[in-house]
Design an enzyme around this catalytic site. Structure first.
Site, PDB file in Angstrom:
ATOM      1  N   CYS A 113       3.908  -3.219  42.725  1.00  0.00           N
ATOM      2  CA  CYS A 113       3.583  -2.175  43.442  1.00  0.00           C
ATOM      3  C   CYS A 113       4.239  -1.063  43.076  1.00  0.00           C
ATOM      4  CB  CYS A 113       3.976  -2.366  45.025  1.00  0.00           C
ATOM      5  SG  CYS A 113       2.992  -3.984  45.648  1.00  0.00           S
ATOM      6  N   HIS A 248       3.179   4.651  48.306  1.00  0.00           N
ATOM      7  CA  HIS A 248       2.573   3.191  48.045  1.00  0.00           C
ATOM      8  C   HIS A 248       1.829   2.943  49.325  1.00  0.00           C
ATOM      9  CE1 HIS A 248       1.622  -0.789  47.331  1.00  0.00           C
ATOM     10  NE2 HIS A 248       2.730  -1.313  48.029  1.00  0.00           N
ATOM     11  N   ASN A 278      -3.707  -2.629  50.567  1.00  0.00           N
ATOM     12  CA  ASN A 278      -2.436  -2.424  49.663  1.00  0.00           C
ATOM     13  C   ASN A 278      -3.119  -2.969  48.305  1.00  0.00           C
ATOM     14  OD1 ASN A 278      -0.561  -2.916  47.763  1.00  0.00           O
ATOM     15  ND2 ASN A 278       0.888  -3.994  49.467  1.00  0.00           N
TER      16      ASN A 278
END
Length: 321
Positions: A113, A248, A278
Site C-alpha cells: 500500500c 492511503h 482499499n
C-alpha cells in the site's frame, strides 16, 4: 534547484462495481457492518480481461493527455504493484511497450500500500540526478486476485484500480511546483501482521491476503503521524499550511485518526474509500486524480501524500502541485 513537478494525472477503474449488499450475499456480513467499521460502500473488481497492466496503461494514457505530452518523451516508468501480471518481466515493461516509450527505463517497485510513495520518491531521486527528464509514476493493483473470498474480515476491504502521474524535472524554488520532501520507512519485524500466505519461492502459489486488522490500525496511526511530522519538518512548513491531504484509502477510521493527529478538519482530507475501497498502491494516485479532476486540488496547492502497507512499509511526500 532541480524540482520534480507533477504535470498531469490519470486514473482507471474496472468496469464492474460490487456493492456491500452483493458481498453480503456471499459472506456473513452486511452493508451496515462494513460501513460502520470501514466507511466502504462499494468497490471495483477486475473482470477476466482486465489486468494490473491494462489498468496501468489506461491511467498512464490519461496522465499523459492531462500533461499534454507524448509517450516517446518519457524517460522513466516506475510502477508500484503487489499484484503484477507475471512474476517477471516487470509490469512496467508491458506499459512501456503499450505506450510506445521505447528504450526508457522501466521497472516495478513493491511496497504494497506504500508502493506509490516509494515509486514517487525513487522517480524524484532519479530525475534530480539527471538520469531522466520525464517520468511516469504508477500505482496499479488487482487485489481481488489475492483475496480469500470466504474471509469477511478482508474480502470486504479491497478493490482494484490504477492511478498515475507524470513528473517533469525543472529548475524551481520552494514556491515552484514540485516534490518538497519525502520520507520512507520499513519495519520487517511486523511482517506477519499483514501478508500474503504464498509466493513462488515458498509455496509456488499466489496465496491469499491475511491481516490482523486491529494491530495494523494501531501501528498505522502512530507510524503515519510520525512520518508526517518528519516531512513537515524537512520542508519547513506547518500542518496548517497544507491545503489537502491525500492519504492511503485504507478505511475511514484511519483517515479520521490521521486528520486528528495533524489537527486538520476532515474537509481537507481527500476521501474516496467509500467508492473505491482499499486499492493498495493505486490508492493515493487514484484519490489524487479524483480530486484534481473534480476541482478540489488546484495548481499551487500544498498537498501531502501518505501511506502505510504490509512489511510494514510507510512513507509520506509533500508536493506543491
Amino acid at each position: 534547484m532541480i524540482r520534480a513537478a507533477i504535470k498531469g494525472s490519470g486514473s482507471a477503474l474496472p468496469r464492474k462495481v460490487v456493492t456491500n449488499e452483493e458481498l453480503a450475499a456471499r459472506v456473513d456480513t452486511s452493508d451496515e457492518w462494513i460501513v460502520e467499521r470501514t466507511g466502504i460502500r462499494q468497490r471495483y473488481i477486475a473482470g477476466a480481461d482486465e489486468f494490473t497492466s491494462t489498468l496501468a496503461m489506461e491511467a498512464s494514457r490519461k496522465a499523459l493527455e492531462a500533461a499534454g505530452i507524448t509517450p516517446e518523451t518519457i524517460d522513466l516508468i516506475v510502477l508500484a504493484t503487489a499484484t503484477p501480471d507475471n512474476t517477471f518481466p516487470a509490469t512496467a515493461t508491458k506499459v512501456q511497450e503499450a505506450l510506445g516509450c521505447n528504450g526508457c527505463i522501466a521497472f516495478d517497485v513493491q511496497a504494497v500500500c506504500s508502493g506509490f510513495l516509494y515509486a514517487l520518491a525513487t522517480a524524484d531521486s532519479l530525475l534530480k540526478t539527471g538520469m531522466a527528464k520525464r517520468a511516469l509514476v504508477i500505482g496499479a493493483e488487482t487485489f481481488s486476485r489475492i483475496l480469500d473470498w470466504e474471509d469477511r474480515t478482508t474480502c470486504v476491504l479491497f478493490g482494484d484500480g490504477a492511478g498515475a502521474v507524470v513528473l517533469e524535472a525543472a529548475e524551481g524554488d520552494t514556491e515552484a511546483p514540485g516534490i518538497l520532501a519525502s520520507r520512507l520507512h520499513a519495519d520487517g519485524a511486523q511482517h506477519d501482521l499483514l501478508y500474503v500466505d504464498g509466493g513462488p519461492s515458498t509455496t509456488q502459489t499466489v496465496g491469499h491476503l491475511r491481516m490482523r486488522g486491529r494491530e495494523v490500525f494501531r501501528h498505522a496511526v502512530v507510524n503515519l503521524a510520525d512520518v508526517l511530522k518528519e516531512v513537515l519538518d524537512d520542508a519547513g512548513v506547518s500542518a496548517s499550511d497544507i491545503d489537502w491531504v491525500v492519504p492511503h484509502q485504507a478505511n475511514a477510521r484511519i483517515l479520521d485518526a490521521t486528520a486528528r493527529k495533524l489537527g486538520l478538519p476532515m474537509e481537507k482530507i481527500v476521501v474516496t474509500v467509500d467508492r473505491h475501497a482499499n486499492t493498495s498502491a493505486a490508492s493515493v494516485p487514484l484519490a489524487f486524480d479524483t480530486a484534481v479532476r473534480d476541482g478540489r486540488i488546484k495548481p499551487g496547492d500544498l498537498v501531502m501524500f501518505e501511506a502505510m502497507g504490509g512489511g510494514f512499509t510507510w512513507g509520506a511526500s509533500l508536493v506543491r502541485y
